[in-house]
Design an enzyme around this catalytic site. Structure first.
Site, short mmCIF file in Angstrom:
data_model
loop_
_atom_site.label_atom_id
_atom_site.label_comp_id
_atom_site.label_asym_id
_atom_site.label_seq_id
_atom_site.Cartn_x
_atom_site.Cartn_y
_atom_site.Cartn_z
N LYS A 22 1.66 15.94 5.87
CA LYS A 22 0.27 15.51 5.59
C LYS A 22 -0.22 14.55 6.66
O LYS A 22 -1.32 14.70 7.19
CB LYS A 22 0.24 14.83 4.22
CG LYS A 22 -1.03 14.02 3.95
CD LYS A 22 -1.07 13.45 2.56
CE LYS A 22 -0.47 12.08 2.36
NZ LYS A 22 -1.24 10.96 2.92
N ASN A 23 0.62 13.55 6.98
CA ASN A 23 0.14 12.47 7.84
C ASN A 23 0.12 12.83 9.33
O ASN A 23 -0.32 12.04 10.15
CB ASN A 23 0.93 11.19 7.57
CG ASN A 23 0.62 10.64 6.18
OD1 ASN A 23 -0.36 11.06 5.55
ND2 ASN A 23 1.44 9.73 5.69
N CYS A 117 -4.90 5.71 -1.52
CA CYS A 117 -4.15 5.01 -2.57
C CYS A 117 -4.50 3.52 -2.53
O CYS A 117 -4.73 2.96 -1.46
CB CYS A 117 -2.65 5.19 -2.35
SG CYS A 117 -2.12 6.90 -2.45
N ARG A 122 -6.66 -2.84 2.24
CA ARG A 122 -6.29 -1.91 3.33
C ARG A 122 -7.29 -2.14 4.46
O ARG A 122 -8.24 -1.38 4.65
CB ARG A 122 -6.29 -0.46 2.83
CG ARG A 122 -5.15 -0.18 1.86
CD ARG A 122 -4.98 1.28 1.53
NE ARG A 122 -4.36 2.04 2.60
CZ ARG A 122 -3.95 3.31 2.47
NH1 ARG A 122 -4.10 3.94 1.33
NH2 ARG A 122 -3.38 3.94 3.48
N ASP A 305 6.58 5.02 2.51
CA ASP A 305 6.16 6.17 1.69
C ASP A 305 7.33 6.80 0.93
O ASP A 305 7.13 7.73 0.15
CB ASP A 305 5.46 7.22 2.56
CG ASP A 305 4.12 6.72 3.07
OD1 ASP A 305 3.61 5.72 2.54
OD2 ASP A 305 3.59 7.33 4.03
N ARG A 396 -2.36 15.52 -3.80
CA ARG A 396 -2.88 15.04 -2.52
C ARG A 396 -1.86 15.24 -1.41
O ARG A 396 -2.23 15.36 -0.23
CB ARG A 396 -3.24 13.55 -2.61
CG ARG A 396 -4.47 13.29 -3.45
CD ARG A 396 -4.94 11.89 -3.24
NE ARG A 396 -4.93 11.56 -1.83
CZ ARG A 396 -4.79 10.34 -1.33
NH1 ARG A 396 -4.67 9.31 -2.14
NH2 ARG A 396 -4.78 10.13 -0.04
N1 EPU Z 1 -3.23 -3.05 8.75
C1 EPU Z 1 -4.00 -4.11 9.17
N2 EPU Z 1 -5.15 -3.84 9.85
C2 EPU Z 1 -5.54 -2.57 10.15
C3 EPU Z 1 -4.74 -1.50 9.73
C4 EPU Z 1 -3.59 -1.76 9.02
O1 EPU Z 1 -3.67 -5.27 8.92
O2 EPU Z 1 -6.59 -2.42 10.79
C5 EPU Z 1 -1.99 -3.32 8.02
C6 EPU Z 1 -2.02 -2.75 6.60
O3 EPU Z 1 -2.61 -3.65 5.69
C7 EPU Z 1 -0.56 -2.49 6.34
C8 EPU Z 1 0.01 -2.14 7.71
O4 EPU Z 1 -0.94 -2.62 8.66
O5 EPU Z 1 0.05 -3.67 5.90
C9 EPU Z 1 0.24 -0.67 7.96
O6 EPU Z 1 -0.97 0.05 7.75
P1 EPU Z 1 -1.26 1.42 8.53
O7 EPU Z 1 -2.56 1.27 9.22
O8 EPU Z 1 -0.07 1.81 9.31
O9 EPU Z 1 -1.45 2.43 7.33
P2 EPU Z 1 -2.47 3.63 7.24
O10 EPU Z 1 -2.71 4.21 8.57
O11 EPU Z 1 -3.64 3.22 6.41
C10 EPU Z 1 -0.65 5.46 6.99
C11 EPU Z 1 -0.30 6.52 6.01
C12 EPU Z 1 0.23 5.90 4.74
C13 EPU Z 1 1.45 5.04 5.09
C14 EPU Z 1 1.11 4.04 6.18
C15 EPU Z 1 2.33 3.26 6.67
C16 EPU Z 1 -1.83 8.28 6.57
C17 EPU Z 1 -3.03 9.08 6.21
N3 EPU Z 1 -1.49 7.31 5.73
O12 EPU Z 1 -1.64 4.66 6.36
O13 EPU Z 1 0.65 6.98 3.93
O14 EPU Z 1 1.90 4.36 3.94
O15 EPU Z 1 0.53 4.71 7.30
O16 EPU Z 1 3.29 4.14 7.15
O17 EPU Z 1 -1.19 8.55 7.57
C18 EPU Z 1 1.03 8.17 1.95
O18 EPU Z 1 1.15 9.20 2.63
O19 EPU Z 1 1.34 8.12 0.73
C19 EPU Z 1 0.50 6.97 2.58
C20 EPU Z 1 -0.01 5.97 1.89
#
Ligand code: EPU
Length: 417
Positions: A22-23, A117, A122, A305, A396
């Site tokens: 997915k990701n 989620c 976030r 995850d 999802r």
């Molecule tokens: N963060 C910040 N600022 C930002 C972005 C992130 O402080 O601008 C922090 C977040 O609060 C968090 C950490 O950085 O503490 C990591 O966040 P990240 O941006 O890596 O997460 P994401 O891109 O929103 C993706 C996956 C998530 C997975 C995370 C971490 C996708 C679509 N989603 O989310 O996947 O948990 O990376 O590996 O790729 C899932 O598939 O169930 C899922 C939630």
């Protein structure tokens, strides 16, 4: 389907084919927008989030042809400048990738609120930081996020925290931008490397993806290409943990075992046997299995995850475990549901202390995607009937999961209210 009824099915045994990640699929679909011609994307998981991404692309005038359940021809030739895609964007986090892709393609992007989620905050400050470094301006309101920048230049971007989403957006925005961009403290997950591999096949010049430093030399055009999405390490890990939690023997097929090293080490440390070939992993949950310490980290650390599913497994092992969540502040919302099943879990800030015990069936509500997988694993390992409300969360991210769980012996019935 409004609920799942799960009865104990004994040890789960058998093999499960693993689909595309997915990701990885979501950023690659957004990246298709950057190409001048059609791309043929294979191994797309047939899941709700991918269907939403396809609908967002369709709303931008991208033409799509379904070749089969997992292969789409995506032609952005007639894509129009972006329109606000809410309410679709509000249903998943990866909607944010259309900001970076639209900025790169049209010099402007605008999306509605982004969903996904709920793990507490976030933030997207690192996405904004990357866009700003490239010369774009970002305006945020409660209803939408707007990014604009017609004269972008390559830039050095030093992230303050490792973010998958911000790394994806920086790549998408920089790949057609004149000059060189260097991303420091980039995320190194296999899905980042997969996005870069797709873009490079389409004509991009990206080096270092899969490490903390990524160099992107902007190119003028990207052509479409044929690409297959990398296997989903989280889907694979989920079925392995289901096998171990029920003391079964589960093989996941069509995976990259190296991507799951952190999980496999913990499974072995807990006493499980794990066999790997180049493409398959088999776990044997032979008793006695015992507790371990787990701490989530960005890749190659233990993936957040898989944290809920790992905690569900540890509830079934002997002795104590400690699970520390370092990525998402509120990723233990499923713990109360496990407690209803008799699990001995104590929460303190970002740490769950688990004492192995026998679980009994209970009525539960799924709070998010991976929590849903954890509750399903626990229900398969418990004595007595469990009822899972709101199982749509699993759709999802897990293709055909009811059928796949049944294939390995789970007793699951879908029921509408
Ligand atoms: N963060 C910040 N600022 C930002 C972005 C992130 O402080 O601008 C922090 C977040 O609060 C968090 C950490 O950085 O503490 C990591 O966040 P990240 O941006 O890596 O997460 P994401 O891109 O929103 C993706 C996956 C998530 C997975 C995370 C971490 C996708 C679509 N989603 O989310 O996947 O948990 O990376 O590996 O790729 C899932 O598939 O169930 C899922 C939630």
């Amino acid at each position: 389907m409004n609920k799942l009824i799960v009865h104990p099915g004994g040890a789960l045994c058998g093999s499960v084919p693993i689909g595309g990640a997915k990701n990885a699929a979501l950023p690659i679909l957004a990246a298709c927008l950057l190409c001048d011609g059609p791309s043929l994307i294979g191994n797309l998981p047939d899941i709700r989030d991918v269907r939403i991404a396809l609908r967002i692309l369709g709303g931008m005038g991208v033409e799509m042809e379904r070749i089969d359940a997992h292969t789409y021809r995506i032609d952005p030739t007639h894509a129009a400048p972006p329109a606000v895609a809410d309410p679709l964007t509000g249903s998943m986090r990866a909607s944010a990738y259309f900001l970076g892709a639209c900025l790169g393609k049209f010099g402007e992007g605008c999306i509605g609120t982004i969903g996904g989620c709920d793990f507490g905050g976030r933030p997207i400050d690192q996405h904004v930081k990357a866009f700003a470094a490239l010369g774009a301006t970002v305006s945020l309101s409660e209803q939408e996020i707007h990014v604009r920048g017609t004269r972008l230049r390559g830039a050095k971007i030093c992230f303050d925290t490792v973010s998958v989403g911000a790394t994806v957006n920086a790549i998408l925005a920089a790949v057609l931008t004149e000059g060189e961009s260097v991303l420091h403290m980039a995320a190194s997950e296999p899905h980042i490397a997969d996005l870069a591999a797709f873009l490079n096949r389409a004509g991009a010049d990206i080096r270092g993806a899969g490490t903390a430093t990524i160099r992107i030399r902007g190119v003028r055009h990207l052509r479409g290409c044929t690409y297959a999405v990398v296997p989903d390490m989280i889907e694979a890990g989920t079925y392995l943990l289901a096998g171990a939690a029920t003391r079964g023997a589960v093989r996941v097929r069509g995976v990259h075992p190296g991507h799951l090293r952190a999980l496999l080490e913990k499974l072995r440390e807990s006493g499980a046997d794990v066999d790997c070939t180049d493409t398959d992993i088999t776990v044997f949950g032979i008793s006695p299995l015992h507790g371990v310490e787990v701490t989530t980290h960005p890749y190659p650390g233990f993936p957040t995850d898989l944290q809920p599913q790992m905690t569900a497994y540890l509830c079934t092992t002997e002795g104590g475990s400690r699970v520390q969540e370092n990525i998402w502040q509120h990723r233990f919302r499923y713990a109360t549901e496990l407690q209803n099943m008799g699990a001995a879990i104590a929460l303190s800030d970002s740490v769950a202390t688990v004492r192995g015990t026998s679980l009994h069936g209970a009525e539960m509500t799924v709070p998010d995607l991976r929590a849903g997988a954890a509750l399903l694993i626990a229900a398969c390992a418990a004595e007595g009937e469990s009822v899972l409300h709101d199982p749509w969360w699993l759709e999802r991210g897990y293709e055909n999961y009811v059928e796949k769980f049944r294939q390995i012996g789970a007793d699951i019935r879908e029921q509408s209210d």
